[in-house]
Design a protein around this motif. Structure first.
Motif, PDB file in Angstrom:
ATOM      1  N   LEU A  33       0.820  -1.221   0.000  1.00  0.00           N
ATOM      2  CA  LEU A  33       0.000   0.000   0.000  1.00  0.00           C
ATOM      3  C   LEU A  33       0.851   1.268   0.000  1.00  0.00           C
ATOM      4  N   ALA A  34       2.020   1.220   0.616  1.00  0.00           N
ATOM      5  CA  ALA A  34       2.849   2.417   0.729  1.00  0.00           C
ATOM      6  C   ALA A  34       3.736   2.642  -0.491  1.00  0.00           C
ATOM      7  N   ASN A  35       4.209   1.595  -1.121  1.00  0.00           N
ATOM      8  CA  ASN A  35       5.248   1.758  -2.131  1.00  0.00           C
ATOM      9  C   ASN A  35       4.875   1.320  -3.534  1.00  0.00           C
ATOM     10  N   GLN A  36       3.833   0.573  -3.688  1.00  0.00           N
ATOM     11  CA  GLN A  36       3.465   0.066  -5.015  1.00  0.00           C
ATOM     12  C   GLN A  36       2.737   1.161  -5.785  1.00  0.00           C
ATOM     13  N   SER A  37       3.285   1.552  -6.936  1.00  0.00           N
ATOM     14  CA  SER A  37       2.634   2.592  -7.727  1.00  0.00           C
ATOM     15  C   SER A  37       1.710   1.981  -8.783  1.00  0.00           C
ATOM     16  N   GLU A  38       2.143   0.876  -9.375  1.00  0.00           N
ATOM     17  CA  GLU A  38       1.327   0.207 -10.374  1.00  0.00           C
ATOM     18  C   GLU A  38       0.669  -1.015  -9.753  1.00  0.00           C
ATOM     19  N   ASP A  39      -0.538  -1.276 -10.130  1.00  0.00           N
ATOM     20  CA  ASP A  39      -1.271  -2.471  -9.689  1.00  0.00           C
ATOM     21  C   ASP A  39      -1.409  -2.572  -8.175  1.00  0.00           C
ATOM     22  N   LYS A  40      -1.540  -1.446  -7.508  1.00  0.00           N
ATOM     23  CA  LYS A  40      -1.646  -1.455  -6.047  1.00  0.00           C
ATOM     24  C   LYS A  40      -2.881  -2.227  -5.592  1.00  0.00           C
ATOM     25  N   LEU A  41      -4.004  -1.992  -6.235  1.00  0.00           N
ATOM     26  CA  LEU A  41      -5.238  -2.666  -5.842  1.00  0.00           C
ATOM     27  C   LEU A  41      -5.160  -4.169  -6.099  1.00  0.00           C
ATOM     28  N   VAL A  42      -4.563  -4.553  -7.213  1.00  0.00           N
ATOM     29  CA  VAL A  42      -4.436  -5.974  -7.540  1.00  0.00           C
ATOM     30  C   VAL A  42      -3.570  -6.689  -6.512  1.00  0.00           C
ATOM     31  N   TRP A  43      -2.421  -6.100  -6.191  1.00  0.00           N
ATOM     32  CA  TRP A  43      -1.539  -6.731  -5.207  1.00  0.00           C
ATOM     33  C   TRP A  43      -2.171  -6.738  -3.822  1.00  0.00           C
ATOM     34  N   PHE A  44      -2.887  -5.686  -3.473  1.00  0.00           N
ATOM     35  CA  PHE A  44      -3.577  -5.682  -2.180  1.00  0.00           C
ATOM     36  C   PHE A  44      -4.571  -6.838  -2.096  1.00  0.00           C
ATOM     37  N   LEU A  45      -5.361  -7.025  -3.144  1.00  0.00           N
ATOM     38  CA  LEU A  45      -6.344  -8.107  -3.150  1.00  0.00           C
ATOM     39  C   LEU A  45      -5.676  -9.482  -3.128  1.00  0.00           C
ATOM     40  N   VAL A  46      -4.565  -9.619  -3.848  1.00  0.00           N
ATOM     41  CA  VAL A  46      -3.837 -10.893  -3.839  1.00  0.00           C
ATOM     42  C   VAL A  46      -3.324 -11.203  -2.440  1.00  0.00           C
ATOM     43  N   ILE A  47      -2.690 -10.230  -1.797  1.00  0.00           N
ATOM     44  CA  ILE A  47      -2.148 -10.440  -0.449  1.00  0.00           C
ATOM     45  C   ILE A  47      -3.273 -10.666   0.554  1.00  0.00           C
ATOM     46  N   PHE A  48      -4.341  -9.902   0.433  1.00  0.00           N
ATOM     47  CA  PHE A  48      -5.425  -9.997   1.411  1.00  0.00           C
ATOM     48  C   PHE A  48      -6.158 -11.334   1.327  1.00  0.00           C
ATOM     49  N   PHE A  49      -6.478 -11.782   0.114  1.00  0.00           N
ATOM     50  CA  PHE A  49      -7.285 -12.985  -0.020  1.00  0.00           C
ATOM     51  C   PHE A  49      -6.463 -14.282  -0.027  1.00  0.00           C
ATOM     52  N   LEU A  50      -5.199 -14.226  -0.458  1.00  0.00           N
ATOM     53  CA  LEU A  50      -4.374 -15.427  -0.457  1.00  0.00           C
ATOM     54  C   LEU A  50      -3.495 -15.529   0.788  1.00  0.00           C
ATOM     55  N   ASN A  51      -3.594 -14.562   1.667  1.00  0.00           N
ATOM     56  CA  ASN A  51      -2.868 -14.543   2.933  1.00  0.00           C
ATOM     57  C   ASN A  51      -1.371 -14.745   2.730  1.00  0.00           C
TER      58      ASN A  51
END
Length: 88
Positions: free
Chosen positions: A50-68
């Motif tokens: 959330l702090a450093n990702q400029s591209e695909d921030k939402l995609v990576w957030f969802l990947v980390i959140f749902f795949l733990n």
């Protein structure tokens, strides 16, 4: 010694709550430390995303959140390592 207690109680059919608590206490501390470390790693990757990702921030957030943890390891290996490259 704790494993011997559990095995002997299990074999004799006398596995009680008291004996199982001895078993959990013996391995619970190590398991708790491992769980704490993995939980902190997951939070660290989520905050880093959330702090450093400029591209695909939402995609990576969802990947980390749902795949733990799997998502956190994927982010660490694929996105974070790519972002932090040696100066050339």
């Amino acid at each position: 010694m704790t494993i011997d207690i559990i095995v002997s109680c299990y074999d004799s059919g006398q596995l009680t709550e008291e004996n199982s608590m001895e078993f959990l206490f013996g391995f619970g501390i190590l398991g708790s430390l491992i769980a704490l470390a993995l939980g902190l790693f997951w939070v660290w990757m989520l905050v880093d995303c959330l702090a450093n990702q400029s591209e695909d921030k939402l995609v990576w957030f969802l990947v980390i959140f749902f795949l733990n943890l799997l998502g956190a390891f994927l982010y660490y290996l694929l996105a974070r390592k790519k972002r932090i490259s040696p100066l050339a």
